[in-house]
Design an enzyme around this catalytic site. Structure first.
Site, PDB file in Angstrom:
ATOM      1  N   ASN A 251       2.097   0.439  -5.379  1.00 19.63           N
ATOM      2  CA  ASN A 251       2.198   1.933  -5.967  1.00 19.63           C
ATOM      3  C   ASN A 251       1.822   2.754  -4.794  1.00 19.63           C
ATOM      4  O   ASN A 251       1.660   3.892  -5.103  1.00 19.63           O
ATOM      5  CB  ASN A 251       1.611   2.169  -7.222  1.00 19.63           C
ATOM      6  CG  ASN A 251       1.973   1.222  -8.225  1.00 19.63           C
ATOM      7  OD1 ASN A 251       3.126   0.844  -8.388  1.00 19.63           O
ATOM      8  ND2 ASN A 251       0.924   0.936  -8.818  1.00 19.63           N
ATOM      9  N   ARG A 252       1.648   2.303  -3.416  1.00 18.88           N
ATOM     10  CA  ARG A 252       1.066   3.142  -2.447  1.00 18.88           C
ATOM     11  C   ARG A 252      -0.203   3.662  -2.400  1.00 18.88           C
ATOM     12  O   ARG A 252      -0.982   4.542  -1.960  1.00 18.88           O
ATOM     13  CB  ARG A 252       2.195   4.190  -2.093  1.00 18.88           C
ATOM     14  CG  ARG A 252       3.470   3.858  -1.640  1.00 18.88           C
ATOM     15  CD  ARG A 252       3.445   3.077  -0.582  1.00 18.88           C
ATOM     16  NE  ARG A 252       4.821   2.492   0.148  1.00 18.88           N
ATOM     17  CZ  ARG A 252       5.326   1.413  -0.194  1.00 18.88           C
ATOM     18  NH1 ARG A 252       4.639   0.505  -0.772  1.00 18.88           N
ATOM     19  NH2 ARG A 252       6.489   1.175   0.647  1.00 18.88           N
ATOM     20  N   LEU A 253      -1.147   2.936  -3.307  1.00 15.03           N
ATOM     21  CA  LEU A 253      -2.666   3.439  -3.676  1.00 15.03           C
ATOM     22  C   LEU A 253      -3.400   2.682  -2.833  1.00 15.03           C
ATOM     23  O   LEU A 253      -4.190   1.846  -3.200  1.00 15.03           O
ATOM     24  CB  LEU A 253      -2.913   3.300  -5.109  1.00 15.03           C
ATOM     25  CG  LEU A 253      -2.195   4.188  -6.109  1.00 15.03           C
ATOM     26  CD1 LEU A 253      -2.670   4.066  -7.458  1.00 15.03           C
ATOM     27  CD2 LEU A 253      -2.204   5.813  -5.679  1.00 15.03           C
TER      28      LEU A 253
END
Length: 210
Positions: A187-189
């Site tokens: 999630n691009r975290l």
């Protein structure tokens, strides 16, 4: 497919503060060792970013040839664009990217020439053709392929089996003052843990937002 639609999910690993070494050099050693063990393509390839006297940036791939308590070492023609950039602005950035491991390492700091003895030692360890190439290539200057090959043939014929190191060729060492370890996450975290050298020459670690 639109280029904007090309993406990968990063879900292989995570990075937590509790896992990090106290010193970024040790953390770098661990990650590089893993990259080599995982047979990552070109594990020692790193992007070197420099800027000239007008602040105009340029970047290229160079190869890591050593690292110790003094910094990270690579070799080049001192008259090349990167060499001249560093003469004018001795602050640079290095970036390792290992897609297989979904990892990046970024190092920033001043760059200085290594000792003549160190450059001599490494130069003499290189294959003969590479040593001749250091003489033959006026790096970053305009040249035709024919001229380049003629120069190589000339130096191969005149230098013999034991060419000396040209004075314009040698090592550069980046001494990190900022080192970031980036681990891709879902999630691009992404995990971004950065070591910063403070005024007391102590490394302080922080997590950055992705």
């Amino acid at each position: 497919m639109s280029i904007a639609d090309i993406r990968n999910e990063y879900e292989r690993f995570s990075l937590d503060e509790s896992e990090m070494a106290e010193h970024p050099r040790e953390q770098f050693h661990q990650w590089l060792k893993q990259a080599i063990e995982w047979d990552v393509a070109e594990p020692t390839a790193m992007t070197l970013a420099t800027a000239d006297e007008h602040g105009r940036p340029s970047a290229r791939i160079v190869l890591l040839k050593g690292y110790d308590e003094q910094g990270v070492t690579f070799y080049t023609n001192y008259h090349s664009r990167k060499g001249l950039d560093i003469d004018h602005n001795p602050w640079a950035s290095l970036l390792f990217f290992w897609p297989t491991l979904q990892r990046q390492i970024r190092l920033e700091g001043p760059v200085n020439r290594i000792s003549t003895a160190e450059s001599e030692h490494y130069f003499n360890s290189r294959p003969l053709a590479s040593r001749i190439g250091a003489w033959a290539s006026p790096q970053s200057e305009p040249i035709t392929r024919q001229e380049l090959e003629q120069r190589f043939e000339h130096y191969a014929a005149t230098l013999g089996e034991h060419p000396t190191r040209p004075e314009h060729w040698g090592g550069l060492r980046l001494t990190p003052q900022h080192v970031e370890f980036w681990q891709g996450r879902a999630n691009r975290l992404h995990d971004r843990l950065v070591y910063e050298l403070n005024d007391q020459e102590q490394w302080i670690m922080d997590r950055l937002a992705p």
